[in-house]
Design an enzyme around this catalytic site. Structure first.
Site, PDB file in Angstrom:
ATOM      1  N   GLY A 108       0.809  -1.203   0.000  1.00 47.99           N
ATOM      2  CA  GLY A 108       0.000   0.000   0.000  1.00 47.99           C
ATOM      3  C   GLY A 108       0.844   1.254   0.000  1.00 47.99           C
ATOM      4  O   GLY A 108       1.991   1.248  -0.448  1.00 47.99           O
ATOM      5  N   LYS A 109       0.272   2.332   0.523  1.00 46.49           N
ATOM      6  CA  LYS A 109       0.912   3.636   0.482  1.00 46.49           C
ATOM      7  C   LYS A 109       0.862   4.300   1.854  1.00 46.49           C
ATOM      8  O   LYS A 109       0.064   3.935   2.708  1.00 46.49           O
ATOM      9  CB  LYS A 109       0.191   4.543  -0.532  1.00 46.49           C
ATOM     10  N   ASP A 220      15.193  -5.211  10.268  1.00 45.20           N
ATOM     11  CA  ASP A 220      15.175  -4.593   8.939  1.00 45.20           C
ATOM     12  C   ASP A 220      15.704  -3.164   8.979  1.00 45.20           C
ATOM     13  O   ASP A 220      15.151  -2.269   8.330  1.00 45.20           O
ATOM     14  CB  ASP A 220      13.761  -4.625   8.359  1.00 45.20           C
ATOM     15  N   LYS A 222      17.681  -0.147   7.896  1.00 46.43           N
ATOM     16  CA  LYS A 222      18.263   0.344   6.645  1.00 46.43           C
ATOM     17  C   LYS A 222      17.896   1.819   6.540  1.00 46.43           C
ATOM     18  O   LYS A 222      16.948   2.285   7.192  1.00 46.43           O
ATOM     19  CB  LYS A 222      17.730  -0.442   5.440  1.00 46.43           C
ATOM     20  N   ASN A 225      14.276   3.062   6.295  1.00 43.08           N
ATOM     21  CA  ASN A 225      13.379   2.937   7.441  1.00 43.08           C
ATOM     22  C   ASN A 225      13.733   3.894   8.576  1.00 43.08           C
ATOM     23  O   ASN A 225      13.176   3.817   9.661  1.00 43.08           O
ATOM     24  CB  ASN A 225      13.397   1.501   7.979  1.00 43.08           C
TER      25      ASN A 225
END
Length: 429
Positions: A108-109, A220, A222, A225
């Protein structure tokens, strides 16, 4: 979708709309009944015709929750969790004015949205249930919600205000952070000077240490993020790959993450522990100082081989303390990696961070090395135009009529029981 009652006269344009959608159904029947209903629901001519309404059961007086006067009914009792007196079971997409797309992901967004009642700006993450179920990712999405739920006070983690769902979408109502992704700033400047990299690494480490204290492994980390707020402080976001309930000596074995930042033990498909986050911190710090991840190659297979076998190479343009920290964090053997014994305490006490007063850091009393200089919520200069130039989908702010919840959509709803959430009033005090 709101159904308006008006004349049922079947004019030529309306008839053409009905015929067109039925032909499409015959051609695409293999897509399944749910897809057909979704298509039918978006055709205004078809939906207004009483025969089509009859087919879709859009007008059943014996079930008042299906009437158009309540297009977004609250979840059934089986879908609710006990949230106390501050719970808002009536949250719905139409509460918001969706202004701009500010991010995109697999399901999604993320949109900049303004709440109609309080005029506050939020980042609303809108996810398609169908896409999540297709990839069997519902556990990760619920994990993201659970982790957001646990973060009620840490300064470097994005805050969840509440979440809700419609028949086909999930909505996270999050803090709006508009200083830009660390990735965006790294792209523009190629690399950072050591004091700036130290400041960001310290705030990131503080956030990871807090998650570890809740027995959560992030997995995760990175630059994409990691956001900067309007003052220039770090905000860690996107908790979809977090693993909950990992005790200090506990391990997990799911193969997940982002290729450039995968730890050797993950690539080996061995059990791994919370030190996987310290490897990722090392990779991000390396990238901040040098401009690329430590073992990067455009060939993914070669990059994996580098991560597993190539010795860490450090150019001489960094301090000895930075070199020592990177060697400790990017230790291929997790049992020898910095953080393997006392977790965040080892990171915190490393000589590289000796200029950092951690109490002042966590209280945001340290002046960030870079100020995004945003003028207000409407200042989108630090968002990639790839996102902000994209039109806001009209379906984002719609509350689909509950009569469109077919068997497959009900299946989707059951996969996300308990998703809706509103915090207690003292959560943010």
């Amino acid at each position: 979708m709101t159904i308006k009652t008006e004349s049922a006269a079947l004019t030529y344009p309306k008839m053409r709309g009905v015929v067109a959608i039925l032909i499409a159904f015959m051609k695409q029947r293999r897509m399944g009944l749910n897809d057909f209903i979704q298509k039918l629901a978006t055709n205004s001519y078809a939906c207004k015709h009483p025969e089509v309404q009859s087919i879709l059961n859009l007008n059943q007086p014996q079930e008042p929750e299906l009437m158009n006067t309540n297009p977004s009914p609250p979840p059934s009792p089986s879908q609710q969790i006990n949230l106390g007196p501050s719970s808002n079971p009536h949250a719905k997409p139409s509460d918001f004015n969706f202004l701009k797309v500010i991010g995109k992901g697999s399901f999604g967004k993320v949109l900049l949205a303004r709440h109609h009642s309080d005029d506050q700006f939020y980042a609303v993450k809108v996810l398609q249930k169908k896409a999540i179920l297709k990839k069997k990712e519902e556990k990760h999405i619920m994990s993201e919600r659970n982790v957001l739920l646990k973060n009620v006070k840490h300064p470097f983690l994005v805050g969840l205000h509440y979440s809700f769902q419609t028949a086909d979408k999930l909505y996270f109502v999050l803090d709006y952070i508009n200083g830009g992704e660390l990735f965006y700033h790294l792209q523009r400047e190629r690399c950072f000077l050591e004091p700036r990299a130290r400041f960001y690494a310290a705030e990131i480490a503080s956030a990871l240490g807090y998650l570890h204290s809740l027995n959560i492994v992030y997995r995760d980390l990175k630059p994409e993020n990691i956001l900067l707020d309007s003052q220039g402080h770090i905000v860690l976001t996107d908790f979809g790959l977090c693993k909950e309930n990992i005790e200090p000596n506990g391990t997990t074995s799911t193969f997940c993450g982002t290729p450039e930042y995968l730890a050797p033990e993950v690539l080996h498909k061995q059990p791994y522990d919370r030190t996987v986050d310290w490897w990722c911190l090392g990779a991000v710090l390396y990238e901040m100082l040098y401009g690329l991840p430590p073992f990067y190659s455009r060939n993914t297979a070669e990059m994996y081989d580098n991560i597993l076998n190539k010795p860490l190479q450090l150019k001489p343009n960094i301090s000895n303390s930075a070199r020592h920290l990177l060697e400790g964090l990017l230790q291929k053997d997790r049992t020898k990696r910095l953080g393997c014994k006392d977790d965040f305490i080892e990171i915190k006490n490393h000589v590289f961070f000796s200029p950092i007063n951690w109490d002042d850091l966590n209280a945001k009393r340290l002046t960030p090395p870079f100020n995004p200089n945003v003028t207000g919520p409407n200042d989108l200069r630090h968002f990639d135009p790839e996102f902000t130039d994209e039109p806001v989908p009209s379906s984002i702010g719609c509350s689909p009529d509950s009569a469109l919840i077919t068997a497959s959509i009900k299946e989707a709803a059951e996969a996300f029981l308990g998703f809706s959430y509103a915090p207690s009033m003292d959560s943010y005090l």
